[in-house]
Design a protein around this motif. Structure first.
Motif, PDB file in Angstrom:
ATOM      1  N   TRP A 158      90.279 -18.315  69.256  1.00  0.00           N
ATOM      2  CA  TRP A 158      89.819 -18.037  67.895  1.00  0.00           C
ATOM      3  C   TRP A 158      90.820 -18.552  66.873  1.00  0.00           C
ATOM      4  N   ARG A 159      92.101 -18.493  67.235  1.00  0.00           N
ATOM      5  CA  ARG A 159      93.108 -18.967  66.318  1.00  0.00           C
ATOM      6  C   ARG A 159      93.025 -20.487  66.146  1.00  0.00           C
TER       7      ARG A 159
ATOM      8  N   ALA B  75      99.132 -24.411  74.447  1.00  0.00           N
ATOM      9  CA  ALA B  75      99.215 -23.276  75.376  1.00  0.00           C
ATOM     10  C   ALA B  75      99.720 -22.043  74.665  1.00  0.00           C
ATOM     11  N   GLY B  76      99.111 -20.908  75.012  1.00  0.00           N
ATOM     12  CA  GLY B  76      99.579 -19.654  74.434  1.00  0.00           C
ATOM     13  C   GLY B  76      99.043 -19.368  73.053  1.00  0.00           C
ATOM     14  N   VAL B  77      98.056 -20.129  72.622  1.00  0.00           N
ATOM     15  CA  VAL B  77      97.409 -19.846  71.337  1.00  0.00           C
ATOM     16  C   VAL B  77      95.956 -19.520  71.632  1.00  0.00           C
ATOM     17  N   THR B  78      95.482 -18.413  71.107  1.00  0.00           N
ATOM     18  CA  THR B  78      94.127 -17.979  71.426  1.00  0.00           C
ATOM     19  C   THR B  78      93.098 -18.950  70.853  1.00  0.00           C
TER      20      THR B  78
END
Lengths: 246, 246
Positions: free
Chosen positions: B18-19, B13-16
């Motif tokens: 694309w990342r 959670a909270g990581v995009t």
DNA sequence: GCAAGTTGTCTATGTTACTAGACAACTCGA
DNA sequence: TCGAGTTGTCTAGTAACATAGACAACTTGC
């Protein structure tokens, strides 16, 4: 006000702002900046510190609350939850397994190891004669580095020579017994009483003066039903939640 | 098509998105799934694998390209860059320092140590008589575990008795010399030629057959200008970038 | 009771992330 | 030379993220 200062800290690309705030707060909880049961700074102050909007802080706190790390109380503040480890007492009771199931990493640390003669109580538990030589192991057990319990285990010195040394290396009672050929063992008796932390408890368990401890006396037996180890452990009451399923 | 399957992998959670894709690709590069100089799957295929849109993959690749991990070639594909270590040749030339500056961890491994008589070439370099007893150290040097160069260093056996043993423990020429009281030394001469990897190079440097190696002959002198060590090292050409600042 | 300070909720707005589709520009092998 | 396959670029729309402000509901200490 269209200026968006974002975060002043290092910016991990591809990680949302609220997540960075949540990570920052969790770190504070982890390293003791925000102790268990203590109150977090107000949302506005947190927002100020991280340089974000209050709503972003709220999202971060919501994420932490979801995981049970904090609890928000309207009108009062947000408090650090002391997550209790569910500690089921069953025939198969293993500290490392129980801690692992709660998503934490178990570790053990040898405080002292000695050979001593069995007193009447311990002798009765291990079904040996009083005065029999025993290996005594004092150890601190932790979950994610947080002390959970400090306790003493007694083995037969005849059956487990040098057990203290083995425990110091393996840091696990189960592995220590396995080293001496005890493939499996089971809990035969568990007795639990509450007490108030004394100076020693406070030190080892990192407890407040006056905090509660749970004293657990146990006897484990091998597959043939012979006692192999008996223990007396003092648990930080606020960090565990014992259950007895029948 | 309004269905957004997002990612099938674990969702931090909270990581995009694309990342997550970028991290996934970087992991593949790190663990050898995508070898140096090899071609990544096409953007469409990557998008398919991660269950995201091609544009999201492009963003991930752009992030990796920014860091120099990959290089996109229009019409052809995206390729894994073999990041070359900037290797400045200066009066102060220390393998571990140079590697460290590039953000990698330097390590050394003793291949062989021996006492041998100086041949004409080595004798001239160390300014000793041919036939003088020398300590010879063959070592492999690595950056983050990737072999960078394999080479031989010669010292005076009189001045540095048992240097091989010391090197085996310290894994650093600088520390070995320091052990014998050489507080500082500087590069007095560096000669560099290119060659094609032979079977030995291919093995030690983990190179393809036909890959290039850079052969570096060097002489280091102490503060009084006396030669203390001379080396011949064979570098994996694709992993370093020599520079001579004047 | 009251005031100060807290969390909870609402509306509003701009930015970024992600998806979707189309086409251009380019490489490479048949 | 041609076509398949690639990366590069553009437009467009939706959803999530983040900011901003206001007010309600509640707690706490005076």
């Amino acid at each position: 006000m269209t200026a968006h200062p974002k975060s002043n800290a290092a910016e991990p690309a591809g990680v949302t702002l609220w997540r960075r705030v949540a990570d920052g707060l969790e770190r504070g909880i982890g390293d003791g900046t925000y102790a268990a049961h203590s109150r977090l700074p107000g949302e506005i102050e947190i927002a100020d510190r991280f340089g974000v909007n209050r709503h972003t802080v709220r999202r971060a706190i919501a994420a932490l609350a979801e995981r049970g790390l904090v609890r928000a109380e309207r009108g009062s503040g947000t408090y650090v939850e002391a997550r209790r480890i569910p500690y089921p007492i069953r025939t198969r009771t293993r500290f490392s397994e129980i801690v692992g199931r709660s998503g934490r990493e178990a570790s053990g640390r040898l405080i002292a190891g000695a050979i001593e003669a069995a007193d009447r109580d311990i002798a009765r538990r291990l079904e040996v004669k009083p005065g029999t030589e025993l290996v005594r192991i004092d150890a601190l057990r932790q979950a994610d580095g947080v002390p959970i319990c400090v306790g003493t285990s007694w083995f037969s010195a005849e059956q487990f020579p040098g057990a203290a040394k083995v425990y110091a290396a393996k840091r696990s009672i189960t592995k220590t017994l396995a080293h001496f050929g005890v493939r499996d063992y089971r809990r035969s008796s568990t007795r639990l009483v509450a007490a108030i932390a004394d100076a020693s408890d406070a030190m080892w368990l990192n407890l407040e003066r006056g905090g509660a401890v749970l004293v657990v006396d146990s006897i484990d037996v091998d597959q043939e039903g012979r006692p192999v180890v008996t223990s007396r452990a003092r648990f930080a009451a606020e960090r565990v939640e014992f259950t007895f399923d029948s």
